[in-house]
Design a protein around this motif. Structure first.
Motif, PDB file in Angstrom:
ATOM      1  N   ASP A  12       0.830  -1.203   0.000  1.00 37.53           N
ATOM      2  CA  ASP A  12       0.000   0.000   0.000  1.00 37.53           C
ATOM      3  C   ASP A  12       0.874   1.267   0.000  1.00 37.53           C
ATOM      4  O   ASP A  12       1.061   1.917   1.026  1.00 37.53           O
ATOM      5  CB  ASP A  12      -0.928  -0.021   1.211  1.00 37.53           C
ATOM      6  CG  ASP A  12      -1.996   1.051   1.166  1.00 37.53           C
ATOM      7  OD1 ASP A  12      -1.894   1.988   0.335  1.00 37.53           O
ATOM      8  OD2 ASP A  12      -2.938   0.961   1.979  1.00 37.53           O
ATOM      9  N   ALA A  13       1.381   1.616  -1.157  1.00 33.77           N
ATOM     10  CA  ALA A  13       2.268   2.779  -1.292  1.00 33.77           C
ATOM     11  C   ALA A  13       1.558   4.079  -0.934  1.00 33.77           C
ATOM     12  O   ALA A  13       2.169   4.998  -0.384  1.00 33.77           O
ATOM     13  CB  ALA A  13       2.831   2.849  -2.710  1.00 33.77           C
ATOM     14  N   ASN A  14       0.266   4.184  -1.223  1.00 33.80           N
ATOM     15  CA  ASN A  14      -0.472   5.410  -0.895  1.00 33.80           C
ATOM     16  C   ASN A  14      -0.497   5.649   0.608  1.00 33.80           C
ATOM     17  O   ASN A  14      -0.322   6.781   1.069  1.00 33.80           O
ATOM     18  CB  ASN A  14      -1.898   5.351  -1.442  1.00 33.80           C
ATOM     19  CG  ASN A  14      -1.937   5.475  -2.941  1.00 33.80           C
ATOM     20  OD1 ASN A  14      -1.063   6.083  -3.546  1.00 33.80           O
ATOM     21  ND2 ASN A  14      -2.939   4.882  -3.552  1.00 33.80           N
ATOM     22  N   TYR A  15      -0.733   4.590   1.387  1.00 33.38           N
ATOM     23  CA  TYR A  15      -0.722   4.741   2.848  1.00 33.38           C
ATOM     24  C   TYR A  15       0.673   5.132   3.337  1.00 33.38           C
ATOM     25  O   TYR A  15       0.806   6.017   4.189  1.00 33.38           O
ATOM     26  CB  TYR A  15      -1.184   3.457   3.542  1.00 33.38           C
ATOM     27  CG  TYR A  15      -1.173   3.604   5.037  1.00 33.38           C
ATOM     28  CD1 TYR A  15      -2.220   4.241   5.689  1.00 33.38           C
ATOM     29  CD2 TYR A  15      -0.103   3.149   5.800  1.00 33.38           C
ATOM     30  CE1 TYR A  15      -2.208   4.414   7.069  1.00 33.38           C
ATOM     31  CE2 TYR A  15      -0.081   3.312   7.176  1.00 33.38           C
ATOM     32  CZ  TYR A  15      -1.133   3.939   7.802  1.00 33.38           C
ATOM     33  OH  TYR A  15      -1.115   4.122   9.161  1.00 33.38           O
ATOM     34  N   LEU A  16       1.688   4.489   2.805  1.00 33.26           N
ATOM     35  CA  LEU A  16       3.057   4.821   3.221  1.00 33.26           C
ATOM     36  C   LEU A  16       3.360   6.288   2.961  1.00 33.26           C
ATOM     37  O   LEU A  16       3.905   6.982   3.823  1.00 33.26           O
ATOM     38  CB  LEU A  16       4.069   3.921   2.505  1.00 33.26           C
ATOM     39  CG  LEU A  16       4.060   2.480   2.975  1.00 33.26           C
ATOM     40  CD1 LEU A  16       4.839   1.604   2.007  1.00 33.26           C
ATOM     41  CD2 LEU A  16       4.634   2.385   4.377  1.00 33.26           C
ATOM     42  N   ARG A  17       3.005   6.771   1.789  1.00 38.50           N
ATOM     43  CA  ARG A  17       3.243   8.182   1.466  1.00 38.50           C
ATOM     44  C   ARG A  17       2.454   9.098   2.396  1.00 38.50           C
ATOM     45  O   ARG A  17       2.957  10.124   2.831  1.00 38.50           O
ATOM     46  CB  ARG A  17       2.892   8.483   0.009  1.00 38.50           C
ATOM     47  CG  ARG A  17       3.927   7.920  -0.968  1.00 38.50           C
ATOM     48  CD  ARG A  17       3.745   8.415  -2.386  1.00 38.50           C
ATOM     49  NE  ARG A  17       4.074   9.840  -2.450  1.00 38.50           N
ATOM     50  CZ  ARG A  17       3.168  10.824  -2.542  1.00 38.50           C
ATOM     51  NH1 ARG A  17       1.883  10.571  -2.615  1.00 38.50           N
ATOM     52  NH2 ARG A  17       3.564  12.083  -2.587  1.00 38.50           N
ATOM     53  N   SER A  18       1.214   8.724   2.739  1.00 38.19           N
ATOM     54  CA  SER A  18       0.382   9.584   3.584  1.00 38.19           C
ATOM     55  C   SER A  18       0.890   9.647   5.019  1.00 38.19           C
ATOM     56  O   SER A  18       0.570  10.593   5.741  1.00 38.19           O
ATOM     57  CB  SER A  18      -1.081   9.122   3.562  1.00 38.19           C
ATOM     58  OG  SER A  18      -1.262   7.952   4.330  1.00 38.19           O
ATOM     59  N   SER A  23       7.647  17.062   4.774  1.00 42.60           N
ATOM     60  CA  SER A  23       8.953  17.655   4.472  1.00 42.60           C
ATOM     61  C   SER A  23       9.921  16.658   3.838  1.00 42.60           C
ATOM     62  O   SER A  23      10.916  17.063   3.243  1.00 42.60           O
ATOM     63  CB  SER A  23       9.584  18.223   5.749  1.00 42.60           C
ATOM     64  OG  SER A  23       9.933  17.174   6.651  1.00 42.60           O
ATOM     65  N   ARG A  24       9.632  15.377   3.942  1.00 40.50           N
ATOM     66  CA  ARG A  24      10.528  14.340   3.403  1.00 40.50           C
ATOM     67  C   ARG A  24       9.810  13.313   2.532  1.00 40.50           C
ATOM     68  O   ARG A  24      10.409  12.348   2.084  1.00 40.50           O
ATOM     69  CB  ARG A  24      11.239  13.621   4.544  1.00 40.50           C
ATOM     70  CG  ARG A  24      12.176  14.528   5.300  1.00 40.50           C
ATOM     71  CD  ARG A  24      12.865  13.742   6.393  1.00 40.50           C
ATOM     72  NE  ARG A  24      13.843  14.572   7.064  1.00 40.50           N
ATOM     73  CZ  ARG A  24      15.145  14.464   6.873  1.00 40.50           C
ATOM     74  NH1 ARG A  24      15.648  13.583   6.053  1.00 40.50           N
ATOM     75  NH2 ARG A  24      15.969  15.250   7.535  1.00 40.50           N
ATOM     76  N   ARG A  25       8.538  13.519   2.300  1.00 37.51           N
ATOM     77  CA  ARG A  25       7.724  12.564   1.550  1.00 37.51           C
ATOM     78  C   ARG A  25       8.182  12.485   0.095  1.00 37.51           C
ATOM     79  O   ARG A  25       8.276  13.502  -0.591  1.00 37.51           O
ATOM     80  CB  ARG A  25       6.266  13.002   1.599  1.00 37.51           C
ATOM     81  CG  ARG A  25       5.303  12.085   0.886  1.00 37.51           C
ATOM     82  CD  ARG A  25       3.885  12.591   0.996  1.00 37.51           C
ATOM     83  NE  ARG A  25       3.480  12.613   2.398  1.00 37.51           N
ATOM     84  CZ  ARG A  25       2.661  13.506   2.930  1.00 37.51           C
ATOM     85  NH1 ARG A  25       2.164  14.475   2.186  1.00 37.51           N
ATOM     86  NH2 ARG A  25       2.338  13.443   4.203  1.00 37.51           N
ATOM     87  N   GLU A  76      12.670   7.848  13.214  1.00 40.11           N
ATOM     88  CA  GLU A  76      12.192   9.047  13.905  1.00 40.11           C
ATOM     89  C   GLU A  76      10.780   9.360  13.417  1.00 40.11           C
ATOM     90  O   GLU A  76      10.504   9.331  12.211  1.00 40.11           O
ATOM     91  CB  GLU A  76      13.105  10.232  13.594  1.00 40.11           C
ATOM     92  CG  GLU A  76      12.667  11.521  14.228  1.00 40.11           C
ATOM     93  CD  GLU A  76      13.557  12.691  13.849  1.00 40.11           C
ATOM     94  OE1 GLU A  76      13.446  13.719  14.525  1.00 40.11           O
ATOM     95  OE2 GLU A  76      14.335  12.595  12.884  1.00 40.11           O
ATOM     96  N   PHE A  77       9.895   9.658  14.373  1.00 39.67           N
ATOM     97  CA  PHE A  77       8.518  10.033  14.079  1.00 39.67           C
ATOM     98  C   PHE A  77       8.205  11.366  14.752  1.00 39.67           C
ATOM     99  O   PHE A  77       8.789  11.699  15.774  1.00 39.67           O
ATOM    100  CB  PHE A  77       7.536   8.975  14.605  1.00 39.67           C
ATOM    101  CG  PHE A  77       7.586   7.683  13.845  1.00 39.67           C
ATOM    102  CD1 PHE A  77       6.692   7.441  12.814  1.00 39.67           C
ATOM    103  CD2 PHE A  77       8.528   6.713  14.156  1.00 39.67           C
ATOM    104  CE1 PHE A  77       6.736   6.250  12.112  1.00 39.67           C
ATOM    105  CE2 PHE A  77       8.582   5.520  13.460  1.00 39.67           C
ATOM    106  CZ  PHE A  77       7.688   5.287  12.438  1.00 39.67           C
ATOM    107  N   ARG A  88      12.423   9.964   9.313  1.00 38.96           N
ATOM    108  CA  ARG A  88      13.639   9.450   8.703  1.00 38.96           C
ATOM    109  C   ARG A  88      14.215   8.326   9.554  1.00 38.96           C
ATOM    110  O   ARG A  88      13.843   8.149  10.711  1.00 38.96           O
ATOM    111  CB  ARG A  88      14.680  10.553   8.556  1.00 38.96           C
ATOM    112  CG  ARG A  88      15.135  11.089   9.914  1.00 38.96           C
ATOM    113  CD  ARG A  88      16.006  12.325   9.783  1.00 38.96           C
ATOM    114  NE  ARG A  88      16.237  12.882  11.105  1.00 38.96           N
ATOM    115  CZ  ARG A  88      17.419  13.039  11.638  1.00 38.96           C
ATOM    116  NH1 ARG A  88      18.508  12.697  10.969  1.00 38.96           N
ATOM    117  NH2 ARG A  88      17.557  13.547  12.835  1.00 38.96           N
ATOM    118  N   ALA A  89      15.176   7.635   8.950  1.00 40.78           N
ATOM    119  CA  ALA A  89      15.966   6.664   9.689  1.00 40.78           C
ATOM    120  C   ALA A  89      17.119   7.404  10.348  1.00 40.78           C
ATOM    121  O   ALA A  89      17.774   8.230   9.713  1.00 40.78           O
ATOM    122  CB  ALA A  89      16.518   5.591   8.745  1.00 40.78           C
TER     123      ALA A  89
END
Length: 91
Positions: A12-18, A23-25, A76-77, A88-89
């Protein structure tokens, strides 16, 4: 973190992007259809549901046609307007 892992499992790439911080999407996210995510181990976390930042250290297990492997990451969240976003990682 678990919902993002599930999105990798289901493609589910759409969920991952959302759930990626704006700022980093990435503009586009192409998932490897041959990669099968099998299991997630959460090793540790920082922060609470009420904080504005948190980290999640995890190991994600995968396989593809040629190998089995793991991804070990400390992510990081950030929480904005009640929603958590992957930033990011961390190194």
């Amino acid at each position: 973190m678990r919902s993002r892992f599930t999105a990798f499992v289901t493609g589910d790439a759409n969920y991952l992007r959302s759930t990626w911080h704006p700022s980093r999407r990435p503009e586009r996210l192409d998932l490897d259809a041959d990669l099968v995510w099998q299991r997630l181990e959460v090793l540790g976390t920082t922060g609470t549901p009420f904080d504005s930042t948190a980290t999640v250290e995890f190991i994600a297990h995968f396989k593809d046609a040629d190998e089995r492997g793991t991804l070990h990451e400390n992510s990081e969240f950030v929480r904005e307007q009640g929603r958590w976003f992957y930033v990011r990682a961390l190194q």
